[in-house]
Design an enzyme around this catalytic site. Structure first.
Site, PDB file in Angstrom:
ATOM      1  N   GLU A  40      66.484 -23.886  53.558  1.00 19.62           N
ATOM      2  CA  GLU A  40      66.998 -25.080  52.869  1.00 19.62           C
ATOM      3  C   GLU A  40      67.812 -24.630  51.662  1.00 19.62           C
ATOM      4  O   GLU A  40      67.417 -23.704  50.961  1.00 19.62           O
ATOM      5  CB  GLU A  40      65.831 -25.971  52.429  1.00 19.62           C
ATOM      6  CG  GLU A  40      66.219 -27.206  51.663  1.00 19.62           C
ATOM      7  CD  GLU A  40      67.188 -28.106  52.411  1.00 19.62           C
ATOM      8  OE1 GLU A  40      68.238 -28.436  51.816  1.00 19.62           O
ATOM      9  OE2 GLU A  40      66.917 -28.487  53.568  1.00 19.62           O
ATOM     10  N   ASP A  65      71.593 -20.514  52.132  1.00 17.66           N
ATOM     11  CA  ASP A  65      72.497 -21.028  53.142  1.00 17.66           C
ATOM     12  C   ASP A  65      72.047 -20.534  54.518  1.00 17.66           C
ATOM     13  O   ASP A  65      71.731 -19.347  54.680  1.00 17.66           O
ATOM     14  CB  ASP A  65      73.910 -20.523  52.833  1.00 17.66           C
ATOM     15  CG  ASP A  65      74.906 -20.972  53.851  1.00 17.66           C
ATOM     16  OD1 ASP A  65      75.293 -22.157  53.817  1.00 17.66           O
ATOM     17  OD2 ASP A  65      75.289 -20.143  54.699  1.00 17.66           O
ATOM     18  N   ASP A  87      73.232 -33.266  58.315  1.00 19.38           N
ATOM     19  CA  ASP A  87      74.324 -34.155  57.933  1.00 19.38           C
ATOM     20  C   ASP A  87      75.474 -33.994  58.921  1.00 19.38           C
ATOM     21  O   ASP A  87      75.994 -32.889  59.091  1.00 19.38           O
ATOM     22  CB  ASP A  87      74.784 -33.807  56.519  1.00 19.38           C
ATOM     23  CG  ASP A  87      75.694 -34.864  55.932  1.00 19.38           C
ATOM     24  OD1 ASP A  87      76.374 -35.576  56.695  1.00 19.38           O
ATOM     25  OD2 ASP A  87      75.726 -34.976  54.698  1.00 19.38           O
ATOM     26  N   LYS A  91      83.571 -37.568  58.870  1.00 25.97           N
ATOM     27  CA  LYS A  91      85.024 -37.614  58.705  1.00 25.97           C
ATOM     28  C   LYS A  91      85.654 -36.312  59.189  1.00 25.97           C
ATOM     29  O   LYS A  91      85.106 -35.227  58.987  1.00 25.97           O
ATOM     30  CB  LYS A  91      85.381 -37.858  57.244  1.00 25.97           C
ATOM     31  CG  LYS A  91      84.940 -39.225  56.756  1.00 25.97           C
ATOM     32  CD  LYS A  91      85.307 -39.435  55.312  1.00 25.97           C
ATOM     33  CE  LYS A  91      84.811 -40.791  54.838  1.00 25.97           C
ATOM     34  NZ  LYS A  91      85.026 -40.987  53.421  1.00 25.97           N
ATOM     35  N   ASP A 123      71.497 -38.403  65.102  1.00 25.07           N
ATOM     36  CA  ASP A 123      71.738 -39.821  65.319  1.00 25.07           C
ATOM     37  C   ASP A 123      73.231 -40.097  65.438  1.00 25.07           C
ATOM     38  O   ASP A 123      73.632 -41.236  65.644  1.00 25.07           O
ATOM     39  CB  ASP A 123      71.140 -40.644  64.176  1.00 25.07           C
ATOM     40  CG  ASP A 123      71.772 -40.298  62.830  1.00 25.07           C
ATOM     41  OD1 ASP A 123      71.908 -39.086  62.538  1.00 25.07           O
ATOM     42  OD2 ASP A 123      72.115 -41.214  62.075  1.00 25.07           O
ATOM     43  N   THR A 154      60.541 -35.584  62.991  1.00 29.64           N
ATOM     44  CA  THR A 154      61.007 -35.572  61.609  1.00 29.64           C
ATOM     45  C   THR A 154      60.895 -36.988  61.052  1.00 29.64           C
ATOM     46  O   THR A 154      60.747 -37.952  61.801  1.00 29.64           O
ATOM     47  CB  THR A 154      62.480 -35.109  61.513  1.00 29.64           C
ATOM     48  OG1 THR A 154      63.316 -36.142  62.048  1.00 29.64           O
ATOM     49  CG2 THR A 154      62.710 -33.799  62.248  1.00 29.64           C
ATOM     50  N   PHE A 156      63.363 -38.680  59.751  1.00 27.80           N
ATOM     51  CA  PHE A 156      64.526 -39.405  60.265  1.00 27.80           C
ATOM     52  C   PHE A 156      64.269 -39.871  61.690  1.00 27.80           C
ATOM     53  O   PHE A 156      64.563 -41.006  62.043  1.00 27.80           O
ATOM     54  CB  PHE A 156      65.781 -38.528  60.240  1.00 27.80           C
ATOM     55  CG  PHE A 156      66.333 -38.320  58.860  1.00 27.80           C
ATOM     56  CD1 PHE A 156      66.887 -39.365  58.141  1.00 27.80           C
ATOM     57  CD2 PHE A 156      66.301 -37.070  58.282  1.00 27.80           C
ATOM     58  CE1 PHE A 156      67.407 -39.175  56.875  1.00 27.80           C
ATOM     59  CE2 PHE A 156      66.813 -36.862  57.016  1.00 27.80           C
ATOM     60  CZ  PHE A 156      67.364 -37.911  56.299  1.00 27.80           C
ATOM     61  N   GLU A 157      63.722 -38.995  62.508  1.00 28.43           N
ATOM     62  CA  GLU A 157      63.468 -39.332  63.910  1.00 28.43           C
ATOM     63  C   GLU A 157      62.479 -40.491  64.019  1.00 28.43           C
ATOM     64  O   GLU A 157      62.689 -41.413  64.808  1.00 28.43           O
ATOM     65  CB  GLU A 157      62.919 -38.090  64.613  1.00 28.43           C
ATOM     66  CG  GLU A 157      63.030 -38.106  66.088  1.00 28.43           C
ATOM     67  CD  GLU A 157      62.847 -36.725  66.663  1.00 28.43           C
ATOM     68  OE1 GLU A 157      63.252 -36.553  67.821  1.00 28.43           O
ATOM     69  OE2 GLU A 157      62.303 -35.819  66.003  1.00 28.43           O
TER      70      GLU A 157
END
Length: 174
Positions: A40, A65, A87, A91, A123, A154, A156-157
């Site tokens: 992370e 990184d 992420d 764009k 997603d 996760t 988010f999941e």
């Protein structure tokens, strides 16, 4: 890898962009027969993840990184790598910031052991399609990955599934 010592020599799984460590700690708890390394780059997330895994002898978090950490891993030392809900940088001008780029396939190819698997979930349909194509062009075999029962979810999941939103997943192997 220097600075990341585990108590036992076990298969190694990577959580690329481990965030606050929810998935990392869940995977380490579910797989005590594996070492799990989270990577992370955000300071506060590293602190959150380290607190979450403090009692788990088979889990570590490294601050840095992803690409730099992958370069420092011993060739063939990784059994599995997970990139879950990173992420998508939707764009066009931001696409260069995405983690899945042709360089990532080369780094993973070097550190994954024969038969090792890269797991991807997002997603963002466009990002998932783009990521699949990058792995396909690099000569990786793309495999379906349905709703996982073999790993924790996760945050988010969990949120996306509860809301009935689409999730795109795939696995890739050499």
């Amino acid at each position: 890898m220097p600075g990341i010592d585990f108590a036992a020599e076990l298969p190694l799984a990577l959580d690329l962009g481990c965030g606050n460590g929810v998935f990392l700690s869940g995977l380490a708890s579910a797989r005590p027969d594996w070492n799990v390394l989270g990577i992370e780059k955000k300071d506060y997330r590293v602190r959150q993840a380290r607190r979450r895994i403090a009692a788990l002898p088979n889990a570590r978090v490294v601050h840095g990184d992803v690409s730099e950490v992958l370069r420092r891993l011993r060739p063939g030392s990784v059994a599995a790598a997970y990139l879950l809900f990173s992420d998508p940088w939707p764009k066009r001008r931001h696409a260069a910031r995405r983690l899945v780029r042709p360089g990532l396939t080369r780094l993973l190819d070097a550190c994954l052991q024969p038969g090792g698997i890269f797991h991807f979930a997002s997603d963002a349909a466009e990002y998932a399609g783009s990521a699949q194509e990058i792995f396909r062009v690099a000569g990786w075999r793309i495999l379906p990955w349905d709703v996982p029962v073999d790993r924790p979810l996760t945050e988010f999941e969990q949120r996306f599934l509860s809301a009935g939103l689409n999730i795109w997943r795939f696995q890739a192997t050499r």
